[in-house]
Design an enzyme around this catalytic site. Structure first.
Site, PDB file in Angstrom:
ATOM      1  CB  THR A 169      19.579  47.171   2.733  1.00 39.55           C
ATOM      2  OG1 THR A 169      19.532  47.233   1.307  1.00 39.55           O
ATOM      3  CG2 THR A 169      19.472  48.557   3.324  1.00 39.55           C
ATOM      4  CB  THR A 182      19.143  43.024   5.939  1.00 41.65           C
ATOM      5  OG1 THR A 182      20.115  43.392   6.893  1.00 41.65           O
ATOM      6  CG2 THR A 182      17.785  42.906   6.604  1.00 41.65           C
ATOM      7  CG  ASP A 230      23.893  28.598  11.291  1.00 39.42           C
ATOM      8  OD1 ASP A 230      24.420  29.197  10.338  1.00 39.42           O
ATOM      9  OD2 ASP A 230      23.949  28.991  12.485  1.00 39.42           O
ATOM     10  N   GLY A 255      20.248  38.003  22.521  1.00 39.22           N
ATOM     11  CA  GLY A 255      19.882  37.841  23.928  1.00 39.22           C
ATOM     12  C   GLY A 255      19.529  39.182  24.557  1.00 39.22           C
ATOM     13  CG  HIS A 274      29.121  30.033  41.212  1.00 34.49           C
ATOM     14  ND1 HIS A 274      30.177  30.418  40.414  1.00 34.49           N
ATOM     15  CD2 HIS A 274      29.322  28.727  41.497  1.00 34.49           C
ATOM     16  CE1 HIS A 274      30.977  29.390  40.214  1.00 34.49           C
ATOM     17  NE2 HIS A 274      30.496  28.345  40.848  1.00 34.49           N
ATOM     18  CE1 TYR A 318      40.389  31.428  26.841  1.00 37.33           C
ATOM     19  CE2 TYR A 318      40.848  29.197  27.589  1.00 37.33           C
ATOM     20  CZ  TYR A 318      41.136  30.549  27.602  1.00 37.33           C
ATOM     21  OH  TYR A 318      42.159  31.017  28.372  1.00 37.33           O
ATOM     22  CD  GLU A 359      29.414  33.938  40.069  1.00 41.95           C
ATOM     23  OE1 GLU A 359      29.378  34.020  41.322  1.00 41.95           O
ATOM     24  OE2 GLU A 359      30.000  33.014  39.470  1.00 41.95           O
ATOM     25  CB  CYS A 412      33.371  28.482  43.124  1.00 46.35           C
ATOM     26  SG  CYS A 412      32.802  26.771  43.072  1.00 46.35           S
TER      27      CYS A 412
HETATM   28  N1  GLN Z   1      36.913  23.031  40.558  1.00 46.68           N
HETATM   29  C1  GLN Z   1      36.302  23.301  41.811  1.00 46.68           C
HETATM   30  C2  GLN Z   1      35.286  22.238  42.203  1.00 46.68           C
HETATM   31  O1  GLN Z   1      34.812  21.504  41.369  1.00 46.68           O
HETATM   32  C3  GLN Z   1      35.653  24.679  41.807  1.00 46.68           C
HETATM   33  C4  GLN Z   1      34.502  24.802  40.861  1.00 46.68           C
HETATM   34  C5  GLN Z   1      34.108  26.230  40.571  1.00 46.68           C
HETATM   35  O2  GLN Z   1      34.880  27.161  40.799  1.00 46.68           O
HETATM   36  N2  GLN Z   1      32.936  26.416  40.006  1.00 46.68           N
HETATM   37  O3  GLN Z   1      34.945  22.125  43.344  1.00 46.68           O
END
Ligand code: GLN
Length: 539
Positions: free
Chosen positions: A193, A196, A152, A22, A511, A58, A513, A385
Site C-alpha cells: 500500500t 498509494t 507531474d 478513462g 470513419h 505511437y 468506427e 479512409c
Molecule cells: N491520408 C489520407 C487522407 O488524408 C487518409 C486519411 C485517413 O485514413 N484518416 O486523405
C-alpha cells in the site's frame, strides 16, 4: 461564477500511468446514467499540443474525432461507447489549448495591464473549461478525468484548479476519486500500500484530499488492506474500491457496482441512489462472453504493434461480434511486410480483411496487394479512409490497367491521381485541425449494398482526411464495375465505393468506427462480420 447546480467528479491518477482512468470514469458514468442521471465525461490532457491531431499514434494512440470535428484523446471514444451520448470539443482540453486562449486574451488586452500568471489566469481558464459542460444545463453530473499522474509538473495547474473548485463548490458538489496501483510483490507474497499512501500525500501537498480511492490490483484486496488504506489515506472504509484486472473493459461497470462505487459517490454528492437499469448493457456482456462461433479478420495497417492505434476499430468489432454472437478474432498484419510473394500465406486463411486508415506512403503497396487478393478471391473486404482510397487505386491499377495510378499524397507526379487533394485543401499550409473533420451528411444510392446495410439512404458520418476520390476518373472506374454509392449532397464528393458482384467489398471515406457503441453497434461492422461468417461457413 462557480457552478453549484451541477455535481462534479474529478478523477486523478497516482503511482503509474495506464491504470485505466478513462475506463473507471466511463464505468462510473455508466452506473450514474443507468440511475437516471444525465452524465458526461471530460478529459483534461496536460500536454502542450493543442490537440492530439498532430500526434503520431505511437505516441498517444488513436486520434478520436467527435461530431463537431474535434480531434481528441481516445478516452472520448470510451466515453461515447459506454454512454452512447456524443461528446464534443468541450469534452477534451489540453494545456496547449488553455495557454493559447489565455495568450490570445492577453493580446486582446483583456487582462487590463495585469501580469498574466499561472494562478489565477491559467487556473481560471481551466476552471472555466471544467464548468462549460455543467453550465450548459444538459447534465446533472460532469466527470472530469485529469490526464497524467499527480506529481507531474504538467499536472500541477489542473490539481490547483481542482483544489479551488472543491473549496468553492463544497464537498457535496465536488468529489475527487484517486486511481492508484496496489502492486503485488511475488517474492514477499504481498500487496503493497505504500505507493498509494505516498501518492495520496502528494495530492494533499497540493491541498487536495481524495474522497475515494480506486485501487488497481492483480489480486483481491483483503479487509486488512482496505482498512489500512482507509486509515492512512483519510478516506472512509467503504470508499476504498478495488479495481481488479478484468477480462474485458465491459465488465468494469458491474465490478464497480459490486464494489459500491456509485453509492459512495452519490452519498457524498447528496444524490439519491437508485437501482441502475443495466439490462441492455448486461445483454451485450452476456453475448460477448458466450459466442457461438468465431471469425478471423485481418487488420491491415502500419501501426500494428500497439493496440491503441486502432482502438475504435477493435471496439467496433467487439460490439459487432457480440451482436452477431461470434467472437471476432482480429489479427494484425503489418502492411510494410506484405508483398505479392507472401500475400497468399498471410491472407488466404482469413474470413475478411479490414484495411485501416492512415497517412503517408509507408506500407501502402502491401495494402494494395492485400486488396487485390481479397477482391480476386471474393473474401470480404472493408476499407476505411486510406483503406478505401487504396481500394480505388488497386482497382484502377489492376482492373482499369492504369498501372501508375496513385494518390497524390503518395506520388504527386502520378499521371493518374485517382485519389487527389480536395479543392478546399489546396491552400492549406497549417497541419493542426485543418483536415476535413467531423460529421458530414452522405446520401446513399437506393439500390446499393450500403443502403441495404444501413437500411437508410441518408446518413451522417465522421471524417478525418485531406484527399478524396477524384471524380475525373469516376466514369472510367464505374464502367469497369466498381461503383460509387455514397455522396456528399453539397459537394458531390464520393464517400463510398463498392463492387456489386463481390460478396462484400465496401470502402468508405469516413470513419464508421467512431460511431459504434455498445447500445448501437455500427451497421457496417455488423454486416461485415456477418459477411465474414457467411464466407467462413461456405469455405
Ligand atoms: N491520408 C489520407 C487522407 O488524408 C487518409 C486519411 C485517413 O485514413 N484518416 O486523405
Amino acid at each position: 461564477m462557480t457552478d453549484t447546480t451541477t455535481k462534479y467528479i474529478f478523477v486523478t491518477g497516482g503511482v503509474s500511468s495506464s491504470l485505466g482512468k478513462g475506463i473507471i470514469a466511463a464505468s462510473l458514468a455508466k452506473l450514474l446514467q443507468a440511475q437516471g442521471y444525465r452524465t458526461t465525461i471530460q478529459k483534461l490532457d496536460p500536454y502542450i499540443n493543442i490537440d492530439p491531431g498532430t500526434l503520431n499514434p505511437y505516441e498517444h494512440g488513436e486520434c478520436y474525432v467527435t461530431n463537431d470535428g474535434a480531434e481528441t484523446d481516445l478516452d472520448l471514444g470510451h466515453y461515447e461507447r459506454f454512454l452512447n451520448v456524443p461528446t464534443s470539443q468541450a469534452n477534451n482540453v489540453t494545456t496547449g489549448r488553455i495557454y493559447q486562449s489565455v495568450i490570445d486574451k492577453e493580446r486582446r488586452g483583456e487582462f487590463l495591464g495585469k501580469t498574466v500568471q499561472v494562478i489565477p489566469h491559467i487556473t481560471d481558464e481551466i476552471k472555466h473549461r471544467i464548468q462549460i459542460l455543467g453550465k450548459s444545463g444538459d447534465y446533472d453530473i460532469v466527470l472530469t478525468e485529469i490526464g497524467g499522474t499527480v506529481g507531474d509538473i504538467e499536472s500541477l495547474p489542473y490539481v490547483e484548479a481542482v483544489r479551488q473548485l472543491k473549496w468553492e463548490m463544497g464537498n457535496q458538489n465536488a468529489l475527487v476519486i484517486h486511481l492508484t496501483l496496489i502492486p503485488y510483490l511475488s517474492a514477499a507474497g504481498e500487496l503493497k500500500t505504500k505507493p498509494t499512501q505516498h501518492s495520496v500525500k502528494t495530492l494533499m501537498e497540493s491541498g487536495v484530499q481524495a474522497d475515494v480511492l480506486v485501487c488497481r490490483t492483480e489480486h483481491e484486496l483483503s479487509d486488512g488492506i482496505r482498512t489500512k488504506l482507509a486509515r492512512f489515506c483519510n478516506v472512509k472504509r467503504e470508499a476504498v474500491i478495488q479495481s481488479i484486472d478484468a477480462s474485458t473493459i465491459y465488465d468494469v461497470p458491474n465490478m464497480m457496482l459490486e464494489e459500491g462505487l456509485d453509492k459512495v459517490v452519490l452519498n457524498q454528492l447528496q444524490l439519491e441512489s437508485r437501482n441502475p437499469d443495466l439490462t441492455s448493457w448486461n445483454n451485450f456482456v452476456t453475448k460477448l462472453k458466450n459466442p457461438k462461433g468465431d471469425v478471423v479478420i485481418g487488420l491491415i495497417g502500419k501501426y500494428v504493434e500497439l493496440q491503441d492505434s486502432y482502438k475504435s476499430i477493435l471496439e467496433a468489432f467487439i460490439h459487432a461480434g457480440a451482436a452477431n454472437e461470434v467472437k471476432v478474432k482480429v489479427v494484425s498484419i503489418h502492411s510494410e511486410f506484405l508483398n505479392a510473394e507472401n500475400v497468399t500465406s498471410k491472407i488466404a486463411h482469413l474470413d475478411g480483411i479490414l484495411v485501416a486508415p492512415g497517412f503517408g506512403e509507408r506500407g501502402i503497396e502491401g495494402k494494395i496487394e492485400a486488396i487485390r487478393y481479397v477482391r480476386e478471391n471474393k473474401i470480404p473486404f472493408f476499407g476505411i479512409c486510406l483503406g478505401m482510397q487504396m481500394a480505388v487505386i488497386e482497382y484502377s491499377r489492376n482492373v482499369l490497367g492504369l498501372h501508375q495510378a496513385n494518390s497524390s499524397e503518395m506520388d504527386d507526379k502520378t499521371p493518374f491521381p485517382v485519389i487527389d487533394l480536395m479543392e478546399t485543401q489546396k491552400q492549406v499550409t497549417e497541419k493542426g485541425g485543418t483536415m476535413r473533420l467531423g460529421s458530414w451528411k452522405c446520401d446513399l444510392l437506393e439500390d446499393s449494398k450500403v443502403a441495404a446495410v444501413y437500411n437508410e439512404t441518408s446518413i451522417m458520418e465522421r471524417h478525418r482526411h485531406r484527399y478524396e476520390f477524384n471524380n475525373d476518373f469516376k466514369q472510367q472506374i464505374e464502367n469497369s464495375g466498381m461503383k460509387a454509392t455514397g455522396f456528399n449532397p453539397d459537394t458531390g464528393l464520393v464517400e463510398i465505393v463498392e463492387i456489386p458482384n463481390h460478396p462484400w467489398f465496401i470502402g468508405v471515406q469516413y470513419h464508421p468506427e467512431y460511431k459504434s457503441t455498445v447500445a448501437n453497434p455500427h451497421p457496417l461492422f455488423l454486416s461485415f462480420v456477418r459477411a465474414a461468417l457467411n464466407y467462413k461457413t461456405k469455405k
